[in-house]
Enzyme design. Structure first.
Site, PDB file in Angstrom:
ATOM      1  CB  SER B  96     -28.132 -28.250  98.477  1.00 10.40           C
ATOM      2  OG  SER B  96     -29.241 -28.260  99.339  1.00 10.40           O
ATOM      3  CE  LYS B 171     -29.768 -31.053 101.634  1.00  6.83           C
ATOM      4  NZ  LYS B 171     -30.276 -30.346 100.459  1.00  6.83           N
ATOM      5  CE  LYS B 239     -26.719 -30.207  94.496  1.00  5.87           C
ATOM      6  NZ  LYS B 239     -27.763 -29.211  94.754  1.00  5.87           N
TER       7      LYS B 239
END
Lengths: 294, 294
Positions: B96, B171, B239
């Site tokens: 990701s 995502k 993140k």
């Protein structure tokens, strides 16, 4: 069948009052707009000239008006409920107003021997017309039990949350989540669009996982299809977030994203969008980004 | 059965690689941690000494590592994929990472005659172990069709969103909504608690209407029951939001509530909460309010 009072015959109040009337109850009605009173009179309600008169005639007084100051005026203003009401009566405020003010109103009424329930609703005009409103109630279980049969004529999902004010607290919590979930979907779909992905495909993919919500399903689609006719008007959601933020300030509580969502609604109002559906909040972000979701 | 490369054998990568292996594929594996490579070798995988070696032996190279700089190092660093890979190969990045960087990586690989799919997942460690991951894919339909049989060994909800980078964009959009829905539920339940209502009753009432979401159902319950063991760690969500905010800055996009949610995660980190479940974000608001949900 009971003798009920009903004050506030607007977009929400009128169909709600009609349901009570059709069920065979005697209904004493008042509204600041004479035509609204005349409409209900034609259907068999008994017209009153003031909130005071309504409260003098009915042991149960239902109120649904715009905002906290309106409820205060209906209850304690000139020719208000407090001037006419008898001890042992029950006031049922179905407006969406400040939970803090509601607790004060309940205390003042209690001192007069009058009981109170706060019972704000969600489900909008359609829910009012179809008698499918959700009703979030604050007050004693005894009073809740007494009023429940009338709630059931107007709504479906009827929950006693807790004591006085807790119905309003629940409604505010509901409006916080709805506004912030709209904002969340708006940021995500705008990110997708600006990055060159198809927001419709992103929405569909997100509906399969943890990001799924009623708002993603309904309001996400409105953002993509640009269907911003209300629905629920921005000006009303601004009022609800004002209740959230004003109460939060009084309680010493920080609601950073609610505050930001209110700013986006304020920006929508600045651009003439107060009467658009609340999903149009995405337009405020779109203007900032100089890019649109669709 | 195919010859596949697999780089990154961490919490997610290990079970994913095992599924591919058990299905009978030849698997060339590499990880910076030698023990992780040894574990897979014991199960029948072929150990490699570098990403370069993996890419030299397998026509399909799957990568799942931590973040954008890690993918860049695996692809273009010393002894990286680019040094060993043959034209006509396909790189499948299931990490990701930044959608913008992903588009650059795809372009660089394309110039070498190498195809790329970005295919980030959601569903966490449990989803990886049970092969029930959601997989959001960016790339050409042809390459998607070629890799789909392998995706199906690792996941369930597998969607081609669009071209290179669009899987990562989806995502990021997912992580924006999840973070902001957590924040929304946190503000609402804390408001309810501070106002003296029962947050559990408020949550139940909200689940009946427009405020309903997977996050209200799952993470709302965690906030009330104080079950903050992960789940999905705050440090990982930080993140993801960094990818959102960094990409947004580069694209000229304002994400005010994502930025605020990241600040709340940062505050959690300041208080040693990086490895708590992301629903613990509520604690940052609780500290500001000097009050807790439960």
């Amino acid at each position: 069948m009971a003798e009920l009072g009903f004050i506030g015959l607007g977009i929400m109040g009128k169909p709600m009052a009609e349901h009570l009337l059709k069920a065979g109850n005697t209904l004493y009605v008042y509204d600041v707009v004479p035509q609204s009173v005349a409409d209900l009179k034609q259907q068999g309600a008994i017209a009153c000239a003031s909130s005071k008169e309504v409260a003098g005639k009915a042991g149960i007084v239902i109120i649904i008006v715009q905002d906290t100051p309106n409820v205060e005026a209906v209850l304690f203003g000139e020719n208000g409920v407090a001037e006419g009401i008898k001890p042992g009566s029950i006031v049922v405020d179905m407006s969406s107003i400040s939970p803090i003010a509601t607790k004060e109103f309940a205390k003042k009424l209690k001192a007069m021997g009058v009981e109170m329930l706060d019972a704000p609703v969600s489900g909008g005009q359609v829910g009012a017309q179809n008698a499918t409103l959700s009703i979030m109630v604050g007050g004693s279980p005894e009073n809740f039990a007494k009023i429940k049969p009338y709630f059931e004529l107007m709504g479906k999902n009827i929950v006693l949350i807790g004591g006085n004010g807790d119905g309003q607290t629940c409604k505010v919590a509901n409006q916080i989540v709805v506004a912030l979930n709209i904002e969340a979907v708006a940021e995500a779909l705008l990110f997708a669009a600006k990055a060159g992905a198809d927001p419709a495909k992103v929405r569909e993919a997100l509906m399969g996982g943890f990001a799924d919500s009623r708002i993603l399903q309904l309001h996400g689609e409105r953002m993509i299809k640009r269907t911003f006719q209300p629905g629920f008007r921005i000006r009303l959601h601004q009022k609800d977030l004002n209740n959230a933020l004003e109460s939060a300030r009084k309680m010493g509580l920080s609601l950073p994203n609610t505050a930001a969502a209110q700013e986006l609604f304020n920006s929508m109002a600045a651009h003439g969008g107060s009467d658009l559906d609340h999903s149009a909040m995405v337009q405020a972000l779109e203007r900032m980004a100089n890019h649109t979701v669709a």
